[in-house]
Design a protein around this motif. Structure first.
Motif, PDB file in Angstrom:
ATOM      1  N   UNK A  49     -42.642  35.145 -17.940  1.00 46.77           N
ATOM      2  CA  UNK A  49     -42.788  34.163 -16.773  1.00 46.77           C
ATOM      3  C   UNK A  49     -42.652  32.553 -17.384  1.00 46.77           C
ATOM      4  N   UNK A  50     -42.060  31.837 -16.550  1.00 49.48           N
ATOM      5  CA  UNK A  50     -41.731  30.365 -16.935  1.00 49.48           C
ATOM      6  C   UNK A  50     -43.090  29.624 -16.978  1.00 49.48           C
ATOM      7  N   UNK A  51     -43.458  29.025 -18.062  1.00 52.51           N
ATOM      8  CA  UNK A  51     -44.839  28.352 -18.423  1.00 52.51           C
ATOM      9  C   UNK A  51     -44.522  27.056 -19.038  1.00 52.51           C
ATOM     10  N   UNK A  52     -45.499  26.141 -19.003  1.00 52.27           N
ATOM     11  CA  UNK A  52     -45.621  25.205 -20.221  1.00 52.27           C
ATOM     12  C   UNK A  52     -46.965  25.285 -20.662  1.00 52.27           C
ATOM     13  N   UNK A  67     -41.473  18.308 -13.215  1.00 53.61           N
ATOM     14  CA  UNK A  67     -42.684  18.008 -13.062  1.00 53.61           C
ATOM     15  C   UNK A  67     -43.782  19.154 -13.687  1.00 53.61           C
ATOM     16  N   UNK A  68     -43.215  20.412 -13.879  1.00 49.99           N
ATOM     17  CA  UNK A  68     -43.609  21.548 -14.386  1.00 49.99           C
ATOM     18  C   UNK A  68     -42.733  22.696 -14.036  1.00 49.99           C
ATOM     19  N   UNK A  69     -43.320  24.021 -14.716  1.00 50.09           N
ATOM     20  CA  UNK A  69     -42.572  25.139 -14.461  1.00 50.09           C
ATOM     21  C   UNK A  69     -42.480  25.421 -13.019  1.00 50.09           C
ATOM     22  N   UNK A  70     -41.410  25.889 -12.224  1.00 46.56           N
ATOM     23  CA  UNK A  70     -41.251  25.888 -10.696  1.00 46.56           C
ATOM     24  C   UNK A  70     -40.405  27.218 -10.542  1.00 46.56           C
ATOM     25  N   UNK A  71     -39.159  27.250 -11.154  1.00 49.21           N
ATOM     26  CA  UNK A  71     -38.123  28.456 -10.826  1.00 49.21           C
ATOM     27  C   UNK A  71     -38.560  29.678 -12.136  1.00 49.21           C
ATOM     28  N   UNK A  72     -38.858  30.880 -11.487  1.00 48.49           N
ATOM     29  CA  UNK A  72     -38.810  31.993 -12.517  1.00 48.49           C
ATOM     30  C   UNK A  72     -37.569  32.787 -12.926  1.00 48.49           C
TER      31      UNK A  72
END
Lengths: 204, 417
Positions: B412-415, B156-161
C-alpha cells in the motif's frame, strides 16, 4: 536535362528562395507571417485590431461558456478564467487570469493559438481582442462594457500579479539542505501517518 | 489455434491431437503437468514469418498498458496517461508504453508536409523539411522525460495506490536526432538572441521559452526513439529534446523555433508549470527535474506473491543534473539504509535501474528508496519539501515514496513519520 528542368519548375512554382549556404532554404516573408503568431508581454507580435467587452461577451457566450462557464467560473474540470481573488495563500488557491496570471499578453496569445478547444486558430484578431477584453471585464480589470481593447492600449492595463513571480531559487533555498544521507539508527521509531487506502481514487 | 490454419478438418484433427497428447501426458507419471504434458506449442506449428510485419507483445502481456486517471482531467484529448512502471525492468521504456501528455489530442502529421521554420533574431529565416534535418550529423542519447506534475497528486499525502499512477509520468528512451545548435547555425543566431521559443504544430500550438545557454548545450531535435520513428503521441515526425528539464518543454510535433531577446511568458510557463508557495509568490522557470527514485516492485500493483525467502526489490532513479552514482534502500521505514546495486548503463540524465536483494522474514515492511546525484544532492522526504514549499505547490514533487508491505505481501501507498 529533364531532371534539371523539373527542379527549376518546382522552385519557380513554390516561389521560395533557395539558400545556397547549406541545408534548408530561406523562409519567405509570407511564410513567417503565417506561422509567427506569438506575442510577448512587451506587445511584440500583436497585430492591428480591436474589440470591445460587449463584442467579447457575444463570442464568449457562443464559443467559450460551454466549458468555462457564463462568468468564466469553469464547468466541471475545465479551467476557471475569472475570480479566485485573494486565494493564492489559501489551502485551495484558485489560479485565474485575474488572481494569478502575470501578463495579459499570455491571454491574447493563448486564445489566438489554441482556442476555442477543438477549433484553434479560427478567431480573427478583432475577436481575440474582444475576448481578451471580456476576460478583463470578468476579472474586474475594466468595468465598462464599451471598453475597447486594441493594439494601441494593450499595455495600459497590466494584470496585478506580475510582481509575485520570481526565478527558480531552488539552488539557494533547497539544494544546500538536501545533502545528508543517514545510514544506521536514523530514527527511534516509525509510524504510518497517512494511507492511500480508503480514498478509492485509483483506477482498475 | 490460428484462425488462418486452413480448413475446419485440419482444425478438428489438430484439436484432437492436442487432447490425445494431453491424455498421454497425464498417464506418464507424477509431476508438474507443465512439464509432463506435451504443450501445444511444443507440438504444432506456430505462426509464420509473414504473420506479423510489425511485432507485438505476447497475447499474455495484453494487460501491460498505459492507463489514465479519468477524474484528473475534463476530457481525454487534453489529458495524460501513465507508464506501467511496475511491469517494466531495465532502463528503456518500450515506445508503446511511454506515457502520453497532450493538450489538444494527438496530431497526425504527414511527414511529406512536415516543415520546421526558424525565424526571429537570425541572419536568415529558414525552412527545413524532414529530409533536410536528416542531413545534419546525428547523435544517439538516452534521456528520461518526466512531466513536471509527476507525483503531483501525491503532494498532500498518499492518494493513488499504484506506482504507475504515482510515478508513471516518466519515460526513458534512446533518441536519434541532430543537435539544435547545428540547425540554428544554418540560420545564424544574432548576438542579441538570448532565448528560443519552440512551438508545436498541433491544435494546442504549445510553446515554451528556453534560454540560449541550454539550447546551445545539449538540446536536440529528435526523429527516432529506440531506433524507430517517433510515435505520433510522442511528436511524430519531430520533437524537441531538452535533457533533464521538465517534460512540458520537450515540444512535440515541432514546427517552429524563434530566436528572441527575452522570454515570451506563454501559458505553459506562467499560468501552468510555475510553483505557488505559501507566501502567495510563485517560482517560475523551474526547469530542472531534481534527483528522484521509486521502488517499482514490490509496489501496490506488484505485490509479493512468493511468500518469505529470497526477495528482489527493484526500482528506477534519475536526475536532471547528471548521473546517479548511488541509490539507498530501506526496508524498515528509514531506521537503517542499505546501498542498492545499480545495474545496467549509468548515463547522463537517464533513468538508472537499481536492485536490492534480501531474505524476507515474512514480517511487514516499510520500503523506501533514496537517490543521490553527481552534485551531492540527496533525494529529500516529502515532509522536507512541504516544509519549504507548503501544501499546495504540487509540481516538481521528487520526495521519497513509501510502500507498506503486509505479511501477505500486499503493498500500500503510505506516508510515515
Amino acid at each position: 536535362m529533364s531532371k534539371f528542368l523539373n527542379a527549376t519548375l518546382i522552385i519557380t512554382l513554390l516561389a521560395v528562395p533557395v539558400f545556397a549556404g547549406g541545408i534548408g532554404r530561406l523562409a519567405t516573408p509570407d511564410e513567417v507571417i503565417a506561422w509567427d503568431i506569438d506575442i510577448r508581454p512587451d506587445g511584440l507580435g500583436l497585430p492591428e485590431g480591436s474589440g470591445t467587452v460587449a463584442d467579447g461577451e457575444t463570442i464568449f457566450d457562443a464559443q467559450c461558456a460551454v466549458c468555462h462557464g457564463d462568468f468564466g467560473e469553469g464547468v466541471d474540470r475545465w479551467p476557471a478564467l475569472a475570480g479566485g481573488f485573494d486565494t493564492l495563500t489559501s489551502d485551495r488557491p484558485l489560479k485565474t487570469v485575474g488572481s494569478f496570471w502575470p501578463y495579459l499578453s499570455t491571454v491574447w496569445d493563448y486564445i489566438n493559438r489554441a482556442m476555442p478547444f477543438g477549433n484553434a486558430q479560427s478567431l480573427s484578431a478583432d475577436e481575440v481582442y474582444a475576448l481578451t477584453a471580456y476576460i478583463m471585464y470578468l476579472n474586474e480589470i475594466v468595468d465598462d462594457e464599451d471598453f475597447e481593447l486594441s493594439k494601441a492600449n494593450f499595455r495600459d492595463l497590466p494584470l496585478g500579479n506580475e510582481a509575485n513571480f520570481y526565478p527558480d531559487d531552488r539552488p539557494l533555498t533547497e539544494y544546500p539542505l538536501f545533502t545528508e544521507a543517514c545510514m544506521i539508527d536514523c530514527k527511534s521509531s516509525v509510524e504510518i501517518s497517512k494511507y492511500a487506502s480508503g480514498k478509492d481514487v485509483t483506477p482498475e | 489455434m490460428s484462425n488462418k490454419s486452413g480448413p475446419s478438418r485440419r482444425k478438428f484433427l489438430t484439436t484432437g491431437l492436442v487432447a490425445g497428447i494431453a491424455a498421454t501426458g497425464a498417464r506418464a507419471g507424477a509431476g508438474d503437468p507443465a512439464i509432463t504434458n506435451v504443450q501445444p506449442w511444443a507440438q504444432v506449428l506456430g505462426k509464420g514469418v509473414d504473420e506479423r510485419g510489425y511485432g507485438m507483445p505476447s497475447p499474455h502481456e495484453a494487460h501491460v498498458l498505459r492507463k489514465s486517471v479519468p477524474w484528473l482531467t475534463a476530457v481525454d484529448t487534453s489529458s495524460i496517461n501513465f507508464t506501467p512502471l511496475h511491469q517494466l525492468d531495465g532502463i528503456i521504456t518500450p515506445n508503446g508504453l511511454a506515457f502520453e501528455r497532450h493538450h489538444s489530442g494527438v496530431a497526425e502529421i504527414n511527414p511529406s508536409e512536415y516543415r520546421l521554420m526558424i525565424n526571429g533574431l537570425v541572419d536568415r529565416p529558414m525552412v527545413f523539411t524532414l529530409q533536410d534535418l536528416m542531413r545534419f550529423p546525428r547523435h544517439n542519447k538516452v534521456y528520461f522525460l518526466e512531466c513536471t506534475a509527476n507525483s503531483g497528486m501525491e503532494w498532500r499525502g498518499p492518494q493513488l495506490n499504484g506506482v504507475q499512477f504515482t510515478h508513471g509520468m516518466i519515460h526513458n528512451v534512446m533518441y536519434t536526432g541532430v543537435m539544435l545548435k547545428d540547425i540554428l547555425a544554418e540560420a545564424g543566431i544574432k548576438t542579441e538572441g538570448k532565448w528560443l521559443l519552440a512551438e508545436g504544430a498541433d491544435a494546442a500550438g504549445l510553446t515554451r521559452s528556453i534560454p540560449m545557454e541550454k539550447v546551445l548545450d545539449d538540446c536536440m531535435i529528435a526523429f527516432k526513439m529506440n531506433g524507430e520513428a517517433l510515435r505520433a503521441e510522442q511528436g511524430y515526425p519531430v520533437r524537441l529534446v531538452v535533457p533533464g528539464w521538465e517534460g512540458n518543454m520537450w515540444i512535440k510535433w515541432l514546427r517552429r523555433l524563434e530566436i528572441g531577446d527575452q522570454p515570451w511568458h506563454h501559458r505553459e510557463e506562467t499560468a501552468r508549470y510555475t510553483d505557488l508557495l505559501p507566501s502567495g509568490n510563485a517560482r517560475r522557470f523551474t526547469w530542472v527535474m531534481d534527483a528522484k527514485s521509486v521502488i517499482t516492485e514490490p509496489s501496490p500493483q506488484a505485490p509479493i506473491l512468493h511468500g518469505k525467502g529470497p526477495t528482489v526489490i527493484t526500482g528506477i532513479a534519475w536526475s536532471g543534473q547528471g548521473i546517479i552514482p548511488r541509490v539507498d534502500v530501506t526496508i524498515d521505514g528509514g531506521v537503517s539504509w542499505h546501498k542498492a546495486r545499480v545495474d545496467g548503463p549509468s548515463l547522463d540524465k537517464s533513468t538508472h535501474r537499481f536492485y536490492f536483494e534480501f531474505d524476507w522474514d515474512g514480517k511487514p515492511l516499510l520500503l523506501q528508496s533514496r537517490a543521490h546525484d553527481t552534485t551531492g544532492y540527496v533525494q529529500p522526504t516529502k515532509d522536507a519539501l512541504r516544509k519549504i514549499r507548503g501544501e499546495v505547490s504540487n509540481y516538481h514533487n521528487n520526495g521519497i515514496q513509501t510502500w507498506s508491505v503486509d505479511s501477505d505481501g500486499v503493498v500500500e501507498n503510505v506516508e510515515i513519520s
